[in-house]
Design an enzyme around this catalytic site. Structure first.
Site, PDB file in Angstrom:
ATOM      1  N   GLU A 256     -56.327  -1.472   6.606  1.00  0.00           N
ATOM      2  CA  GLU A 256     -56.604  -0.034   6.736  1.00  0.00           C
ATOM      3  C   GLU A 256     -55.573   0.497   7.719  1.00  0.00           C
ATOM      4  OE1 GLU A 256     -58.813   1.316   4.847  1.00  0.00           O
ATOM      5  OE2 GLU A 256     -59.957  -0.423   4.186  1.00  0.00           O
ATOM      6  N   CYS A 290     -56.790   8.428  11.600  1.00  0.00           N
ATOM      7  CA  CYS A 290     -55.894   8.066  10.492  1.00  0.00           C
ATOM      8  C   CYS A 290     -56.012   9.066   9.351  1.00  0.00           C
ATOM      9  CB  CYS A 290     -56.248   6.671  10.004  1.00  0.00           C
ATOM     10  SG  CYS A 290     -57.996   6.494   9.628  1.00  0.00           S
ATOM     11  N   GLU A 389     -46.250   9.043  11.469  1.00  0.00           N
ATOM     12  CA  GLU A 389     -47.578   9.382  11.985  1.00  0.00           C
ATOM     13  C   GLU A 389     -47.492   9.567  13.500  1.00  0.00           C
ATOM     14  OE1 GLU A 389     -50.392   6.124  12.434  1.00  0.00           O
ATOM     15  OE2 GLU A 389     -51.894   7.312  11.381  1.00  0.00           O
TER      16      GLU A 389
HETATM   17  P1  NAD Z   1     -51.962  -1.357  16.415  1.00  0.00           P
HETATM   18  O1  NAD Z   1     -51.419  -1.757  15.093  1.00  0.00           O
HETATM   19  O2  NAD Z   1     -51.038  -1.256  17.566  1.00  0.00           O
HETATM   20  O3  NAD Z   1     -53.108  -2.393  16.872  1.00  0.00           O
HETATM   21  C1  NAD Z   1     -54.222  -2.682  16.061  1.00  0.00           C
HETATM   22  C2  NAD Z   1     -54.776  -4.048  16.441  1.00  0.00           C
HETATM   23  O4  NAD Z   1     -53.812  -5.052  16.096  1.00  0.00           O
HETATM   24  C3  NAD Z   1     -55.044  -4.229  17.937  1.00  0.00           C
HETATM   25  O5  NAD Z   1     -56.229  -4.981  18.096  1.00  0.00           O
HETATM   26  C4  NAD Z   1     -53.824  -5.013  18.403  1.00  0.00           C
HETATM   27  O6  NAD Z   1     -54.053  -5.753  19.593  1.00  0.00           O
HETATM   28  C5  NAD Z   1     -53.593  -5.918  17.206  1.00  0.00           C
HETATM   29  N1  NAD Z   1     -52.238  -6.467  17.064  1.00  0.00           N
HETATM   30  C6  NAD Z   1     -51.084  -6.013  17.606  1.00  0.00           C
HETATM   31  N2  NAD Z   1     -50.055  -6.793  17.186  1.00  0.00           N
HETATM   32  C7  NAD Z   1     -50.565  -7.736  16.365  1.00  0.00           C
HETATM   33  C8  NAD Z   1     -50.006  -8.804  15.605  1.00  0.00           C
HETATM   34  N3  NAD Z   1     -48.702  -9.074  15.614  1.00  0.00           N
HETATM   35  N4  NAD Z   1     -50.833  -9.569  14.847  1.00  0.00           N
HETATM   36  C9  NAD Z   1     -52.157  -9.299  14.795  1.00  0.00           C
HETATM   37  N5  NAD Z   1     -52.756  -8.304  15.512  1.00  0.00           N
HETATM   38  C10 NAD Z   1     -51.957  -7.525  16.279  1.00  0.00           C
HETATM   39  O7  NAD Z   1     -52.739   0.010  16.175  1.00  0.00           O
HETATM   40  P2  NAD Z   1     -53.485   0.919  17.231  1.00  0.00           P
HETATM   41  O8  NAD Z   1     -52.507   1.658  18.072  1.00  0.00           O
HETATM   42  O9  NAD Z   1     -54.533   0.114  17.926  1.00  0.00           O
HETATM   43  O10 NAD Z   1     -54.254   1.952  16.257  1.00  0.00           O
HETATM   44  C11 NAD Z   1     -53.690   3.106  15.719  1.00  0.00           C
HETATM   45  C12 NAD Z   1     -53.342   2.907  14.245  1.00  0.00           C
HETATM   46  O11 NAD Z   1     -54.492   2.528  13.515  1.00  0.00           O
HETATM   47  C13 NAD Z   1     -52.841   4.181  13.595  1.00  0.00           C
HETATM   48  O12 NAD Z   1     -51.705   3.890  12.809  1.00  0.00           O
HETATM   49  C14 NAD Z   1     -53.993   4.606  12.704  1.00  0.00           C
HETATM   50  O13 NAD Z   1     -53.639   5.387  11.588  1.00  0.00           O
HETATM   51  C15 NAD Z   1     -54.552   3.287  12.298  1.00  0.00           C
HETATM   52  N6  NAD Z   1     -55.941   3.442  11.847  1.00  0.00           N
HETATM   53  C16 NAD Z   1     -56.208   3.344  10.509  1.00  0.00           C
HETATM   54  C17 NAD Z   1     -57.506   3.511  10.045  1.00  0.00           C
HETATM   55  C18 NAD Z   1     -57.853   3.397   8.582  1.00  0.00           C
HETATM   56  O14 NAD Z   1     -59.025   3.225   8.281  1.00  0.00           O
HETATM   57  N7  NAD Z   1     -56.887   3.500   7.672  1.00  0.00           N
HETATM   58  C19 NAD Z   1     -58.532   3.786  10.957  1.00  0.00           C
HETATM   59  C20 NAD Z   1     -58.211   3.891  12.306  1.00  0.00           C
HETATM   60  C21 NAD Z   1     -56.921   3.699  12.751  1.00  0.00           C
END
Ligand code: NAD
Length: 502
Positions: A256, A290, A389
């Site tokens: 997602e 998102c 975004e």
């Molecule tokens: P992010 O990708 O930085 O982090 C998300 C998660 O991934 C965190 O728990 C982080 O610690 C972990 N992570 C980071 N690097 C990783 C790796 N290499 N391997 C595995 N895990 C790793 O995102 P964020 O800043 O926490 O959240 C914002 C983003 O989430 C935005 O792009 C938003 O659009 C998206 N989002 C999408 C939805 C949806 O349902 N489509 C809902 C909410 C947020």
């Protein structure tokens, strides 16, 4: 900080939940969590490691084999009902904890926590209503399918809706008979750790395990050979890394990801509703949604009238801390996001976009991560603020004259999460909704809150798989097995012949 009204005690210092026990990380390290409204430390969490993930996966595997897969679906469902009740019993504590760790206005936190409880109840009820098929076969062969859990599901979540994402990525998997290792985001881990206190009391040991920390434990979870399925929510770039890591072991992923969602206002739109809906779509969670609308596509005939009404509406919104009941637009959730959004605003200005509106942060708020709303016009399609975004209260405005141009502009993106259309003519609205390349289209609304029961997920680089739905989400967390059975041919006329000795 305005006064807390619940029994929440700060600082909130949680621990990892592994195999039913609260423990520190094997590293012994912890990290602080800030209130984005005033930058004070409101709690801390263990800085989990790859080794903590390994221990948690072992515990989840053991729980899957011996304590969870052997239960009937109905028994599993009852556990989820109990979790829903327990969340509701502590509603105000969850609401305030989310508001101080994430910043959003209290009412938005309340709808988030309410959805978290509803999600457990929904999937508790769904647990025993997900069936396999029977398939017509030749003669004595009989095929039937069963939906089986994957075993251990690894779930990695972001910081923008902490209780809801915690529920989305635990309720459906465990309802289906899986066990879970959850890795919350380091920016907002406290709601997950609070929910862990309920799981520890209610669930058998090891059914849900929680390891807080950053990218390292996340990366280990995504590549762990004993994880049967990955559920991930976050940035598209991180989703790519997760998919690459999972490819090594051919592990299925549900992703997602981000969005850059178009919001189309046609010349016959119900203007005031479109103005208010656009504001809701942009400012929910201070734009850190998102599904939010970062691209406004206005028909040239109503562009001036819409923008004048919109800027009047936005000027009347109150910027302040999430705990203040008067607040409409809260601070951004953390320093990383503040730096990122501020950077986009600076780059938009430097690239030559016109600032159509820029709000101001009141002088009397604390020194938090506040960014006022910004509207950009005269944008070039190649600018970062158009293509990427931003995830903040920042919107670009583009005009069109032909509806076909609006469709082309709406679909000119790598993403495909949501889109919106405003018109009084439902024939045009429905036809346009079908032409937008996105997983969700809002028609005469931008209600990007609750989706429970409706499939939520994007097209293109917004992800793969659907959460929050009935059938599609239960499919996500189960795999199909076909069982071909040899039974008697239906050719024996006399059933008594079975009992006659040769
Ligand atoms: P992010 O990708 O930085 O982090 C998300 C998660 O991934 C965190 O728990 C982080 O610690 C972990 N992570 C980071 N690097 C990783 C790796 N290499 N391997 C595995 N895990 C790793 O995102 P964020 O800043 O926490 O959240 C914002 C983003 O989430 C935005 O792009 C938003 O659009 C998206 N989002 C999408 C939805 C949806 O349902 N489509 C809902 C909410 C947020």
């Amino acid at each position: 900080m305005p006064e807390l009204q619940s029994k929440l005690r700060l600082p909130y210092d949680g621990q990892l939940l592994i195999d039913g026990a609260f423990v520190e990380s094997e590293s012994g390290d912890r990290f602080d969590v800030e209130n984005p409204a005033d930058r004070t430390v409101i709690g801390s969490a263990p800085d989990g490691t790859a080794a903590d993930i390994d221990t948690a996966v072992d515990a989840a595997q053991e729980a899957y084999e011996h304590r969870w897969r052997t239960l009937s679906a109905r028994e599993r469902g009852r556990y989820l009902f109990e979790i829903a009740d327990a969340i509701e019993a502590e509603m105000e504590t969850f609401v305030e904890l989310e508001t101080v760790e994430n910043g959003k206005p209290r009412d938005q936190s309340r709808s988030d926590v309410t959805e978290a409880a509803d999600t457990f109840r929904y999937y508790g009820g769904a647990a025993d209503k997900h069936h396999g098929d029977t398939i017509p076969e030749k003669r004595e062969l009989f095929d039937y399918t069963v939906r089986e859990p994957y075993g251990v599901v690894g779930c990695i979540i972001p910081w923008n809706w902490p209780p809801m994402h915690t529920a989305d990525f635990t309720a459906a998997p465990i309802a289906c008979g899986n066990t879970v290792v959850l890795k919350p985001a380091p920016e907002a881990p406290l709601s997950s750790l609070k929910m862990a206190t309920l799981w520890q009391e209610i669930l058998p040991d090891g059914v849900v395990n929680v390891v807080t920390g950053g990218a390292k434990p996340g990366a280990r979870l995504a590549s762990h050979p004993d994880v049967g399925k990955i559920g991930f929510t976050g940035h598209t770039q991180t989703g790519t890394k997760v998919m690459e890591a999972a490819a090594e072991t051919i592990t299925e992923v549900m992703l997602e990801l981000g969005g850059k969602n178009p919001n189309i206002v046609l010349p016959d739109a119900p203007l005031q509703a479109a103005v208010e809906g656009t504001a809701a779509g942009l400012f929910t969670n201070t734009g850190q949604a998102c599904a939010g609308c970062e691209r406004l596509l206005l028909h040239e005939d109503i562009a001036d009238e819409f923008l004048s009404a919109f800027t009047d509406h936005v000027s009347a919104l109150t910027i302040g801390p999430g705990l203040d009941p008067e607040t409409d637009i809260a601070p951004l959730a953390n320093k990383k996001q503040y730096d990122k959004v501020s950077g986009y605003i600076e780059r938009g200005k430097a690239a030559g976009a016109t600032v159509l509106y820029e709000g101001s942060v009141p002088d009397d708020v604390d020194d938090g991560y506040y960014v006022p709303p910004v509207l950009f016009g005269d944008v070039d399609p190649d600018m970062d603020i158009v293509r990427e975004e931003v995830f903040g209260p920042v919107m670009i405005v583009q005009e069109f004259s032909a509806v076909s141009d609006a469709v082309a502009m709406a679909n000119d993106t790598q993403y495909g999460l949501t889109g919106a259309v405003w018109t009084k003519d439902m024939r045009v609205g429905n036809r346009l909704a079908r032409r937008i390349d996105a997983g969700i289209v809002y028609l005469n609304n931008y209600d990007n809150g609750t989706f429970l029961g409706a499939p939520f997920g994007g097209f293109g680089r917004s992800g793969v798989g659907k959460k929050l739905a009935f059938e599609e989400t239960l499919q996500e967390f189960t795999r199909t097995k076909t069982i071909r059975t040899r039974i008697a041919e239906d050719t024996v006329d006399d059933l008594d012949a079975y009992y006659t000795d040769d």
